[in-house]
Enzyme design. Structure first.
Site, PDB file in Angstrom:
ATOM      1  N   THR A 175      -8.534   1.404   9.802  1.00 25.77           N
ATOM      2  CA  THR A 175      -8.782   1.878  11.167  1.00 25.77           C
ATOM      3  C   THR A 175      -9.752   0.993  11.955  1.00 25.77           C
ATOM      4  O   THR A 175      -9.510   0.680  13.116  1.00 25.77           O
ATOM      5  CB  THR A 175      -9.337   3.322  11.133  1.00 25.77           C
ATOM      6  OG1 THR A 175      -8.446   4.109  10.351  1.00 25.77           O
ATOM      7  CG2 THR A 175      -9.443   3.907  12.526  1.00 25.77           C
TER       8      THR A 175
ATOM      9  N   ASP B  78       0.830  -1.200   0.000  1.00 21.25           N
ATOM     10  CA  ASP B  78       0.000   0.000   0.000  1.00 21.25           C
ATOM     11  C   ASP B  78       0.877   1.267   0.000  1.00 21.25           C
ATOM     12  O   ASP B  78       1.961   1.272   0.589  1.00 21.25           O
ATOM     13  CB  ASP B  78      -0.886  -0.034   1.264  1.00 21.25           C
ATOM     14  CG  ASP B  78      -2.173   0.735   1.092  1.00 21.25           C
ATOM     15  OD1 ASP B  78      -2.472   1.151  -0.042  1.00 21.25           O
ATOM     16  OD2 ASP B  78      -2.890   0.902   2.099  1.00 21.25           O
ATOM     17  N   HIS B  79       0.395   2.309  -0.626  1.00 21.23           N
ATOM     18  CA  HIS B  79       1.009   3.650  -0.557  1.00 21.23           C
ATOM     19  C   HIS B  79       2.530   3.661  -0.579  1.00 21.23           C
ATOM     20  O   HIS B  79       3.175   4.035   0.406  1.00 21.23           O
ATOM     21  CB  HIS B  79       0.533   4.369   0.710  1.00 21.23           C
ATOM     22  CG  HIS B  79      -0.894   4.775   0.656  1.00 21.23           C
ATOM     23  ND1 HIS B  79      -1.365   5.797  -0.140  1.00 21.23           N
ATOM     24  CD2 HIS B  79      -1.977   4.273   1.285  1.00 21.23           C
ATOM     25  CE1 HIS B  79      -2.662   5.922  -0.004  1.00 21.23           C
ATOM     26  NE2 HIS B  79      -3.072   4.997   0.860  1.00 21.23           N
TER      27      HIS B  79
ATOM     28  N   HIS C 272     -10.303   4.777  -0.443  1.00 18.82           N
ATOM     29  CA  HIS C 272      -9.507   4.572   0.771  1.00 18.82           C
ATOM     30  C   HIS C 272     -10.222   5.250   1.933  1.00 18.82           C
ATOM     31  O   HIS C 272     -10.920   6.231   1.741  1.00 18.82           O
ATOM     32  CB  HIS C 272      -8.113   5.188   0.607  1.00 18.82           C
ATOM     33  CG  HIS C 272      -7.242   4.451  -0.362  1.00 18.82           C
ATOM     34  ND1 HIS C 272      -5.905   4.248  -0.146  1.00 18.82           N
ATOM     35  CD2 HIS C 272      -7.538   3.848  -1.541  1.00 18.82           C
ATOM     36  CE1 HIS C 272      -5.407   3.557  -1.166  1.00 18.82           C
ATOM     37  NE2 HIS C 272      -6.372   3.310  -2.028  1.00 18.82           N
ATOM     38  N   GLY C 273     -10.015   4.724   3.133  1.00 19.19           N
ATOM     39  CA  GLY C 273     -10.661   5.343   4.287  1.00 19.19           C
ATOM     40  C   GLY C 273     -12.122   4.939   4.408  1.00 19.19           C
ATOM     41  O   GLY C 273     -12.972   5.744   4.787  1.00 19.19           O
ATOM     42  N   ALA C 274     -12.411   3.674   4.072  1.00 23.17           N
ATOM     43  CA  ALA C 274     -13.807   3.207   4.190  1.00 23.17           C
ATOM     44  C   ALA C 274     -14.223   3.051   5.651  1.00 23.17           C
ATOM     45  O   ALA C 274     -15.413   2.981   5.958  1.00 23.17           O
ATOM     46  CB  ALA C 274     -13.997   1.894   3.440  1.00 23.17           C
ATOM     47  N   SER C 275     -13.252   2.996   6.569  1.00 28.43           N
ATOM     48  CA  SER C 275     -13.582   2.932   7.997  1.00 28.43           C
ATOM     49  C   SER C 275     -14.372   4.166   8.387  1.00 28.43           C
ATOM     50  O   SER C 275     -13.990   5.281   8.054  1.00 28.43           O
ATOM     51  CB  SER C 275     -12.307   2.910   8.849  1.00 28.43           C
ATOM     52  OG  SER C 275     -11.678   1.662   8.781  1.00 28.43           O
TER      53      SER C 275
ATOM     54  N   HIS D  15      -8.312   8.978   5.489  1.00 27.82           N
ATOM     55  CA  HIS D  15      -7.660   7.901   6.234  1.00 27.82           C
ATOM     56  C   HIS D  15      -7.859   8.188   7.717  1.00 27.82           C
ATOM     57  O   HIS D  15      -7.757   9.326   8.147  1.00 27.82           O
ATOM     58  CB  HIS D  15      -6.148   7.892   5.963  1.00 27.82           C
ATOM     59  CG  HIS D  15      -5.769   7.395   4.598  1.00 27.82           C
ATOM     60  ND1 HIS D  15      -5.012   8.138   3.735  1.00 27.82           N
ATOM     61  CD2 HIS D  15      -6.018   6.211   3.981  1.00 27.82           C
ATOM     62  CE1 HIS D  15      -4.807   7.425   2.625  1.00 27.82           C
ATOM     63  NE2 HIS D  15      -5.406   6.251   2.749  1.00 27.82           N
ATOM     64  N   GLY D  16      -8.102   7.153   8.511  1.00 27.24           N
ATOM     65  CA  GLY D  16      -8.255   7.368   9.949  1.00 27.24           C
ATOM     66  C   GLY D  16      -9.680   7.765  10.284  1.00 27.24           C
ATOM     67  O   GLY D  16     -10.615   7.467   9.534  1.00 27.24           O
TER      68      GLY D  16
END
Ligand code: ZN
Length: 284
Positions: free
Chosen positions: A232, A82-83, A207-210, A179-180
């Site tokens: 996260t 990732d990244h 990204h950042g589906a949390s 993210h987060g």
């Protein structure tokens, strides 16, 4: 050029109007949890390895260990670095057995991001390695929830040119996802996502589906988001479980039991997400 395994998994999910879960795993308990969740839902999944994990001592062993652990799974499980922002790390990860990379040039100018991404595609595609890139910049930090990086939304017209010229398998979009943790109620720019969708032919990733409610996840999938990155919420479940299970007065020091509990806690979250992404047992 032949389709990569990464593209094939994403394209099949897109046709079935589902999203592939991409779950960040930092250790073997988390990986085991994700493998079990994938098997119970008969869902192909992507395991994300963070660049901080890969670049720390033992990072190569971690990837080779993950590779060995997913080899006998009853569903397709891909490993993605990732990244990552440099080609030498990507080439090293390819040698360790990853299936895909997220070539992150999102901090660069459009031109430099395109040049970097195209270089990665040229370097690894012939070996069947899938490439995802990011245009715009998703806010926040991948490994921690405390720091933040200011984001920039994806421009739909730039996205069209970027995907065509770079030849990536998947494009990560920035449409208000972070993210987060989300500082308030998440608010995605649906219009922008729809415009990107209309112009870009490759699968899209979020990204950042949390922290996104299931309704948002489903709406994103119906707007053809095909890959959902989640980190996260898995870590949060892990730490919550650790807090519950740690008993300083206990002399048992039962590491096996602790590992089992942690795996169960993360598996539950991964399964709930796979449900929201459209996978139900037996029809994958
Ligand atoms: Zn990300």
């Amino acid at each position: 050029m032949n389709e990569t395994r990464f593209a094939s998994v994403l394209n099949r999910a897109r046709e079935a109007r589902r999203a592939v879960g991409a779950f960040a795993c930092y250790n073997f308990e988390e990986l085991e949890a994700v493998v079990r969740a994938a098997e119970t839902r008969q869902a192909p999944v992507i395991v994300l390895i963070s660049p901080s994990s890969f670049q720390s001592a033992g990072g190569e062993r971690l990837v080779r260990g993950f590779r060995a652990m997913v080899a006998d799974a009853s569903v397709e499980i891909l490993l993605q670095l990732d990244h990552v922002s440099d080609l030498p790390s990507i080439e090293r990860a390819v040698e360790c057995g990853i299936d895909a990379v997220m070539a992150d040039g999102s901090k660069l100018s459009f031109r430099d991001n395109l040049a970097f991404t195209a270089e990665v595609v040229r370097a690894v595609r012939p070996q069947g390695i899938g490439v995802e890139a990011e245009l715009g910049r998703v806010e926040g930090q991948e490994d921690r929830t405390s720091e933040s990086l200011v984001g920039e939304m994806t421009d739909p017209n730039e996205a069209e040119v970027f995907v065509e010229k770079s030849g990536v398998d998947c494009l990560a979009v920035a449409v208000g996802n972070v993210h987060g943790n989300y500082s308030g109620a998440p608010s995605l720019d649906w219009q922008r996502l729809g415009e990107v969708r209309d112009l870009v032919h490759s699968p899209l990733s979020l990204h950042g589906a949390s922290g996104l409610p299931d309704d948002d996840l489903r709406r994103a999938i119906s707007t053809s988001v095909t890959k959902m990155n989640l980190n996260t919420e898995l870590r949060a479940a892990y730490f919550r479980c650790l807090e519950r299970e740690l008993d300083p007065s206990s002399e048992a020091l039962d590491l096996k039991r602790l590992g089992d509990r942690l795996t169960d806690a993360v598996q539950q979250v991964a399964e709930a997400k796979l449900d929201a992404f459209g996978w139900t047992a037996g029809d994958g």
